[in-house]
Design a protein around this motif. Structure first.
Motif, short mmCIF file in Angstrom:
data_model
loop_
_atom_site.label_atom_id
_atom_site.label_comp_id
_atom_site.label_asym_id
_atom_site.label_seq_id
_atom_site.Cartn_x
_atom_site.Cartn_y
_atom_site.Cartn_z
N ALA A 242 72.65 69.34 107.20
CA ALA A 242 72.80 68.46 106.07
C ALA A 242 71.38 67.69 105.98
O ALA A 242 70.76 67.41 104.97
N ARG A 243 71.14 67.02 107.03
CA ARG A 243 70.12 66.06 107.11
C ARG A 243 68.81 66.61 106.82
O ARG A 243 67.82 66.22 106.32
N ASP A 244 68.66 67.64 107.65
CA ASP A 244 67.25 68.69 107.33
C ASP A 244 67.12 69.05 106.07
O ASP A 244 65.89 68.72 105.53
N ALA A 245 68.01 69.37 105.34
CA ALA A 245 67.94 69.83 103.69
C ALA A 245 67.64 68.53 103.16
O ALA A 245 67.04 68.68 102.27
N PHE A 246 68.48 67.43 103.26
CA PHE A 246 68.33 66.11 102.57
C PHE A 246 66.63 65.85 102.69
O PHE A 246 66.18 65.19 101.65
N ILE A 247 66.18 65.92 103.93
CA ILE A 247 64.93 65.45 104.20
C ILE A 247 63.90 66.51 103.33
O ILE A 247 62.94 65.83 102.55
N ARG A 248 63.96 67.75 103.29
CA ARG A 248 63.18 68.51 102.59
C ARG A 248 63.42 68.22 101.23
O ARG A 248 62.51 68.39 100.39
N ALA A 249 64.46 67.97 100.53
CA ALA A 249 64.89 67.75 99.15
C ALA A 249 64.11 66.33 98.63
O ALA A 249 63.74 66.59 97.68
N THR A 250 64.22 65.32 99.42
CA THR A 250 63.64 64.07 99.09
C THR A 250 62.36 63.81 99.49
O THR A 250 61.71 62.89 99.23
N GLY A 251 61.75 64.50 100.56
CA GLY A 251 60.42 64.14 101.08
C GLY A 251 60.53 63.25 102.28
O GLY A 251 59.30 62.87 102.45
N GLY A 252 61.58 62.89 102.90
CA GLY A 252 61.57 61.88 104.06
C GLY A 252 63.13 61.61 104.19
O GLY A 252 63.90 62.08 103.36
N PHE A 253 63.28 60.71 105.08
CA PHE A 253 64.46 60.38 105.33
C PHE A 253 64.72 58.79 104.87
O PHE A 253 64.13 57.90 105.59
N ASP A 254 65.72 58.67 103.88
CA ASP A 254 65.97 57.14 103.51
C ASP A 254 67.45 57.07 103.82
O ASP A 254 68.56 57.79 103.55
N GLU A 255 68.01 56.26 104.80
CA GLU A 255 69.29 56.38 105.46
C GLU A 255 70.18 55.88 104.47
O GLU A 255 71.26 56.33 104.32
N SER A 256 69.78 54.97 103.43
CA SER A 256 70.84 54.46 102.48
C SER A 256 71.27 55.74 101.38
O SER A 256 72.25 55.86 101.02
N ALA A 257 70.17 56.39 101.07
CA ALA A 257 70.29 57.28 100.23
C ALA A 257 70.94 58.69 100.76
O ALA A 257 71.69 59.22 100.01
N PHE A 258 70.82 58.83 101.99
CA PHE A 258 71.52 60.07 102.85
C PHE A 258 72.85 59.56 102.69
O PHE A 258 73.80 60.51 102.53
N ASN A 259 73.17 58.42 102.98
CA ASN A 259 74.59 58.00 103.11
C ASN A 259 75.40 57.96 101.72
O ASN A 259 76.49 58.59 101.66
N ARG A 260 74.65 57.58 100.64
CA ARG A 260 75.21 58.05 99.56
C ARG A 260 75.30 59.44 99.05
O ARG A 260 76.46 59.75 98.50
N THR A 261 74.25 60.53 99.58
CA THR A 261 74.74 61.70 99.31
C THR A 261 75.73 62.10 99.97
O THR A 261 76.47 62.89 99.30
N ARG A 262 75.97 61.71 101.12
CA ARG A 262 77.26 62.25 102.02
C ARG A 262 78.65 61.81 101.39
O ARG A 262 79.45 62.52 101.34
N ILE A 263 78.55 60.64 101.15
CA ILE A 263 79.70 59.95 100.34
C ILE A 263 80.16 60.95 99.02
O ILE A 263 81.15 61.00 98.79
N TYR A 264 78.77 60.97 98.28
CA TYR A 264 79.29 61.79 96.99
C TYR A 264 80.03 63.15 97.49
O TYR A 264 80.97 63.45 96.66
N GLY A 265 79.51 63.81 98.47
CA GLY A 265 80.09 65.10 98.70
C GLY A 265 81.52 64.95 99.28
O GLY A 265 82.35 65.72 99.05
N ILE A 266 81.77 63.90 100.13
CA ILE A 266 83.34 63.53 100.40
C ILE A 266 83.98 63.46 99.07
O ILE A 266 85.26 63.82 98.87
N ALA A 267 83.52 62.52 98.13
CA ALA A 267 84.22 62.34 96.88
C ALA A 267 84.55 63.62 96.24
O ALA A 267 85.38 63.65 95.47
N ASP A 268 83.48 64.66 96.03
CA ASP A 268 83.58 65.72 95.49
C ASP A 268 84.82 66.61 95.98
O ASP A 268 85.41 67.35 95.06
N ASP A 269 84.93 66.57 97.09
CA ASP A 269 86.21 67.25 97.73
C ASP A 269 87.42 66.88 97.26
O ASP A 269 88.27 67.27 96.79
#
Length: 317
Positions: A242-269
């Motif tokens: 998931a992290r690899d896909a996030f980096i390719r999607a956003t062009g880099g790694f932003d920890e806070s943005a990645f954490n938001r993305t993961r929380i959104y996924g948990i909330a979607d469940d």
């Protein structure tokens, strides 16, 4: 519910409205088996195929089920499907009649396959899916705006009002996700139109590697990272991928943005668990395994929230 024969006639009349199809001799038949669990396949609307007896050409027709109104804005979903058609990221739409709930599209059948978790291991395919979603996000706002946390509250209220079957830890999950929602509320967000459903079976892949996104019923205006989060939680059961896909999607790694993305996924469940519980209690289609689907989404949400890393994610958004 509308009868089988009446629905078939409805399909026939809408297919006749497609230019060049009014005088054809047609075979109208169900297009695929409807299955709620595990893939939520064909649940929102009955899938039909109209085939020209002479040429073999076919159209795909989706007739929305009446109980879809419990959780879907049909007019918004149909508008999103039409936009996707014009952008070339979804099947071509010929008829979109929100009043009757009928959508007539090109039939991506021969030479196309439904996305699977195995196919999500191909970075090029995942990148093509993400690129298609980004193209959709560049458009004007849709008629409906509803982030995942707002929808969780809406569906939670709905299931509580009817005393639907829920897991024993539902109130705890709600409290944890409300805590996460409060943390994310302080983060400035520029909303955009999103597909809104990360189910990999909503991806069609051609033999040549082309990608089309289908089932735009959950589309609306929200944080684009919510769209990414719903995809990552469905496509990858391990964080490194998931992290690899996030980096390719956003062009880099932003920890806070990645954490938001993961929380959104948990909330979607949690959101989809509540939708499944709602339909399990209220839908007349009681042969479908709505609560089995809900149980899986609830379980995955519960497991993610119990992880010590969940607190760290919320703390570092």
């Amino acid at each position: 519910m509308i009868s089988f024969d009446a629905q078939m006639q409805q399909v026939r009349s809408h297919v006749a409205a497609v230019p060049g199809w009014s005088d054809r001799s047609l075979v109208i038949e169900p297009a695929l088996s409807v299955l709620a669990s595990p893939s939520w396949r064909g649940v929102d609307g009955a899938p039909w195929r109209a085939t020209d007896k002479a040429s073999g050409e076919s159209l795909f027709v989706k007739v929305m089920d009446p109980d879809a109104a419990l959780y879907i804005d049909v007019a918004c979903g149909f508008e999103a499907a039409q936009r996707a058609s014009k952008l070339g990221i979804g099947p071509k739409v010929y008829v979109a009649d929100a009043a009757t709930g009928v959508l007539v599209m090109e039939d991506l059948n021969a030479g196309w396959r439904v996305g699977t978790l195995e196919r999500m291991l191909d970075p090029k395919l995942v990148d093509a899916v993400i690129a298609a979603r980004k193209r959709f996000q560049e458009g004007p706002p849709l008629p409906r705006s509803a982030g995942v946390f707002d929808e969780i509250e809406r569906f939670y209220q709905a299931v509580k009002e009817i005393n639907a079957q829920l897991p024993s830890d539902i109130d705890w999950m709600m409290a944890e996700l409300r805590f996460a929602a409060a943390a994310l509320a302080s983060v400035p967000v520029q909303t955009a139109p999103i597909h809104g459903d990360g189910n990999v079976s909503n991806i069609l892949i051609s033999d040549a590697g082309e990608v089309r996104l289908i089932d735009w019923d959950r589309a609306g205006n929200a944080d684009p990272l919510e769209d990414l989060g719903s995809l990552l939680v469905e496509a990858f059961d391990r964080e490194p991928e998931a992290r690899d896909a996030f980096i390719r999607a956003t062009g880099g790694f932003d920890e806070s943005a990645f954490n938001r993305t993961r929380i959104y996924g948990i909330a979607d469940d949690l959101r989809h668990g509540l939708i499944g519980a709602l339909l399990s209690a209220k839908s007349p289609r009681n042969t479908f395994e709505f609560y089995k689907f809900a149980s899986w989404r609830f379980l995955r949400c519960s497991m993610a929230v119990r992880e010590p890393r969940f607190g760290d994610m919320v703390r570092r958004v």
